[in-house]
Design an enzyme around this catalytic site. Structure first.
Site, PDB file in Angstrom:
ATOM      1  NE  ARG A  15      -2.309  -1.229   3.546  1.00 45.44           N
ATOM      2  CZ  ARG A  15      -2.749  -0.856   4.745  1.00 45.44           C
ATOM      3  NH1 ARG A  15      -3.881  -0.180   4.853  1.00 45.44           N
ATOM      4  NH2 ARG A  15      -2.092  -1.163   5.832  1.00 45.44           N
ATOM      5  CG  LEU A  17      -0.584   5.415  -4.890  1.00 42.37           C
ATOM      6  CD1 LEU A  17       0.449   6.427  -5.372  1.00 42.37           C
ATOM      7  CD2 LEU A  17      -1.418   4.900  -6.070  1.00 42.37           C
ATOM      8  CE  LYS A 114     -19.660  -0.325  -2.547  1.00 48.72           C
ATOM      9  NZ  LYS A 114     -20.430  -1.456  -2.025  1.00 48.72           N
ATOM     10  N   GLY A 422     -22.153   4.017  13.236  1.00 52.65           N
ATOM     11  CA  GLY A 422     -21.550   3.001  14.106  1.00 52.65           C
ATOM     12  C   GLY A 422     -20.128   3.273  14.520  1.00 52.65           C
ATOM     13  CD  GLU A 474     -18.629  -0.348  14.548  1.00 57.55           C
ATOM     14  OE1 GLU A 474     -17.835  -0.636  13.642  1.00 57.55           O
ATOM     15  OE2 GLU A 474     -19.837  -0.132  14.356  1.00 57.55           O
ATOM     16  CB  CYS A 634     -22.819   3.074   2.171  1.00 54.19           C
ATOM     17  SG  CYS A 634     -21.612   1.752   2.348  1.00 54.19           S
ATOM     18  CG  HIS A 685     -16.769   8.088   1.778  1.00 53.97           C
ATOM     19  ND1 HIS A 685     -18.070   7.903   2.188  1.00 53.97           N
ATOM     20  CD2 HIS A 685     -16.174   6.875   1.872  1.00 53.97           C
ATOM     21  CE1 HIS A 685     -18.251   6.631   2.503  1.00 53.97           C
ATOM     22  NE2 HIS A 685     -17.127   5.987   2.322  1.00 53.97           N
TER      23      HIS A 685
END
Length: 748
Positions: A15, A17, A114, A422, A474, A634, A685
């Site tokens: 990861r 980048l 998506k 959450g 969480e 979502c 986001h």
């Protein structure tokens, strides 16, 4: 034969980048440093693919954030309000991707959806009346030159005009037809410039061809390509499709002057029949997607070679889709050899293509031996339980309206109750402490004490700002799917199998290895702890069976329906344990419900919805009427499956809605949606902080479409990826906005 791939993972082996780009976001490195790093990463990937023996290598499959966004920016499809700001090229690009809030202005991020039937997300191009399509950047040319200077003649990749127009959103009364001519002009310019640079092929990705196509769609596609292919500037043009078959337009496609046509033989149910019943033209190359680009199981060489024997001689072997949907390499994992031998990640899939191309006899023999072994011992009791499920196991009683009447006075919540989805921010401290615990560097007592303190602080903040229904944050969870997988029998877990979800966000899907069951409670400890610390209601937070399945790498030896029912029975046990321990609201997230929905509408019910919706109902069918069941979804297009979502029979459903202009609400009304709803009132986001007035405006837009008594107020998704400062400020504004709207409603 020859070999190629459609695209390669771009986040890097570990990861890299992601981490460099986030340094740029934090102003720790300059734009030229980020660009230099990206150039070196591209070099590494091209050379890796070349050294593996792949004969034709793509370029321009790299992206800092998203390839659809790259194409939009290349062609200057940029909202005027963003174009008018004083951004440099990279600032503008990331403002479109993430939003921007600072000295140069205030920009909302582009809508995000998506990517077909995957967990990858793309940014939706925005066409306006003022949009002037023209070449705006040089990325596609620069990356071709970079590779050429390394001695690698690549095949540049770009999203095709048909899919670009189909995925776009149109404003000011415009439509796709208004931009087709301009768009073809710039594609032609791309052809000409690449040919002048020495390119021999160009790949145009057209995944929208695997959808149900109307006569208007077909006419648009044919008109676009008859014009575009009339002058290819000396290039060979590859039409690349994936995620299904092109049964609606195959006959027309093979008559157009493409030099290569890429078909998916993994998800394309009709692809083999298409090329055999209507013979594939001898003068064209068939790029056959025979290695699965979306799952991590080793290719069965015998089965694939049998398929290849039925294909034309002028076939190039490739993957079913871009390899960005699978992790980088099995080499970076610590699985025992008995497990590792069954997997092939991106790097290993390159070897599979070469093995199949060369018919490597040793590799074929080793592969055959692996598939002849008995991999797992089935759980006979679990299989029997699933076989004996009957209709009543999927029905919750009493009916929704009766439950709602009982829940409302018992929960005693205000009008427009506020909550979150959450999770709260996963800070470096949280991640580091969890890692230390997993490595055995701190005791369980120390770790539990840390988690308890984080929960205490999280509850205190929520109570201080006045949220109505709380969450525990969480902090003990790494990922909403991986966390549950780790607690269930039947899973195995990778160390570095990261896959890009959107932008710099990577996920590490767990792997379903065998039959799934639950041997002990998973969430009860911290849910009951949190509830004991406050008089307000604390939601129990679970991930639903469909999402766990869709965000895992599934088995290929049984159906996904059977795996999902196994998960549903396990999560059902958790729901009942939470209820028995006094948790009055239980949220069962199905964020990925839409993800595996077949791309062709004719298959929606028989191949998916007829068992996916019952799987969710199975999870909560046995709870008491007084227990309120929530779910969350979502970043998908839900309008066309609203009735199926209502059939999930939850009591409250929260949706992502902030990047979609609340268009979902009209669909709710059209379908007489009975469930209470929480449309997301701001975009998590993006790092920008919405003002109180902005959120109030969104709430009022919601109330103009949905009865007040049906509405909840919440962000559009979980908050784990956000920073604490922006999260706290945004939530404070959310609560203040809800309170002000409540007061205005009361005054009326």
């Amino acid at each position: 034969m020859t070999t190629t791939i459609i695209g390669f993972p771009r986040l890097g082996e570990f990861r890299e980048l992601k981490f460099e780009t986030e340094k740029y976001f934090r102003n720790e490195i300059a734009a030229d440093e980020l660009q230099s790093f990206a150039k070196n990463l591209r070099k590494k990937h091209w050379q890796l693919v070349q050294e593996a023996g792949i004969t034709e290598i793509p370029s321009n499959d790299f992206s800092f954030y998203d390839n659809t966004l790259d194409t939009a920016v290349l062609f200057n499809i940029i909202p005027k309000k963003v174009k008018d700001l004083a951004f440099d090229e990279l600032e503008e690009y990331f403002a479109l991707a993430r939003g921007y809030q600072g000295a140069k202005g205030d920009v909302h991020a582009l809508p995000m959806k998506k990517w077909f039937n995957t967990n990858y997300h793309y940014l939706v191009p925005q066409f306006e009346k003022t949009t002037t399509i023209q070449l705006n950047t040089t990325k596609i040319f620069d990356e071709f030159i970079e590779a050429k200077e390394l001695g690698i003649l690549t095949r540049p990749v770009i999203l095709g005009p048909f899919t670009l127009l189909k995925l776009g959103q149109y404003h000011d009364g415009t439509s796709s037809q208004d931009f087709a001519t301009q768009l073809l002009t710039v594609y032609q310019e791309v052809f000409t410039k690449l040919a002048a640079l020495g390119a021999e092929w160009i790949q145009l990705d057209e995944p929208s061809l695997v959808l149900d196509l109307s006569q208007e769609d077909k006419a648009l596609f044919i008109n676009l390509y008859e014009t575009l292919l009339a002058n290819k500037a000396g290039l060979n043009v590859l039409l690349q499709t994936y995620f299904g078959d092109i049964r609606d337009i195959y006959g027309e496609v093979i008559t157009l002057p493409f030099d290569g046509i890429g078909l998916d033989f993994i998800e394309g149910k009709e692809s083999l029949a298409l090329v055999t019943k209507t013979p594939f033209p001898a003068e064209k190359r068939l790029f056959a997607g025979v290695v699965n680009g979306k799952n991590i199981w080793k290719n069965n060489y015998i089965t694939t070679l049998d398929l290849l024997a039925k294909l034309p001689k002028q076939t190039t072997l490739t993957t079913s889709c871009s390899l960005l949907h699978v992790p980088y390499s099995v080499e970076n994992e610590v699985f025992p050899d008995t497990i590792k031998q069954h997997f092939a990640f991106a790097k290993e899939k390159l070897t599979e293509l070469v093995d199949l191309d060369t018919c490597n006899q040793q590799a074929l023999a080793e592969n055959k031996q692996i598939f002849e072994q008995e991999r797992i011992v089935p759980n006979k009791e679990l299989q029997a339980n699933i076989a004996h499920l009957n209709e009543t196991d999927f029905v919750r009683l009493p009916a929704f309206s009766e439950r709602e009447a009982q829940q409302t006075p018992l929960l005693n919540l205000p009008t427009l109750p506020t909550t979150t989805i959450g999770s709260f921010p996963q800070t470096k401290e949280v991640k580091l402490t969890r890692s230390k615990f997993k490595r055995g560097e701190i005791t369980k007592e120390t770790y539990d004490s840390f988690v308890a303190q984080k929960i205490d602080d999280c509850l205190a903040f929520q109570e201080e700002i006045g949220l109505d229904v709380l969450v525990h944050g969480e902090f003990e969870r790494n990922d909403m799917v991986e966390f549950f997988g780790e607690a269930l029998d039947g899973y195995v877990f990778s160390k570095n199998a990261w896959v890009q979800s959107y932008g710099t966000r990577g996920v590490k899907p767990p792997i379903i290895w065998g039959d799934i069951s639950r041997s002990k409670p998973i969430t009860v400890q911290w849910s009951t702890y949190a509830q004991s610390k406050t008089d307000k209601i604390v939601k129990g937070m679970l991930t639903g069976p469909v999402t766990i399945l869709n965000w895992s790498f599934p088995r290929e030896d049984i159906t996904i329906q059977e795996s999902t029912y196994q998960l549903a029975l396990a999560i059902q046990e958790e729901v009942l344990d939470l209820e028995a321990n006094g948790i009055r609201i239980i949220q069962i997230d199905e964020a990925a419900l839409r993800e595996k929905l077949p791309l062709r509408q004719t298959d929606w019910h028989t191949e998916y919805l007829d068992w996916a919706i019952p799987a969710f109902r199975l999870v909560h069918s046995k709870v008491q009427p007084e227990t309120q069941i929530h779910t969350h979804m979502c970043y998908s297009e839900f309008e066309d499956i609203i009735q199926a979502i209502d059939d999930m029979d939850a009591d409250v459903i929260s949706f992502e809605a902030s990047r979609s202009n609340l268009s979902l609400l009209d669909a709710l009304n059209r379908n007489h949606f009975k469930t209470q709803v929480g449309p997301g009132v701001y975009d998590i986001h993006s790092p920008r902080i919405p003002s109180v007035e902005e959120i109030k405006d969104t709430i009022n837009k919601v109330l103009a479409k949905i009865p007040t008594e049906k509405v909840w107020i919440n962000p559009d998704c979980g908050l784990k990826t956000r920073g604490e400062k922006e999260t706290y400020a945004s939530l404070e504004n959310l609560v203040q906005a809800a309170k002000q709207v409540r007061k205005e409603l009361a005054d009326d």
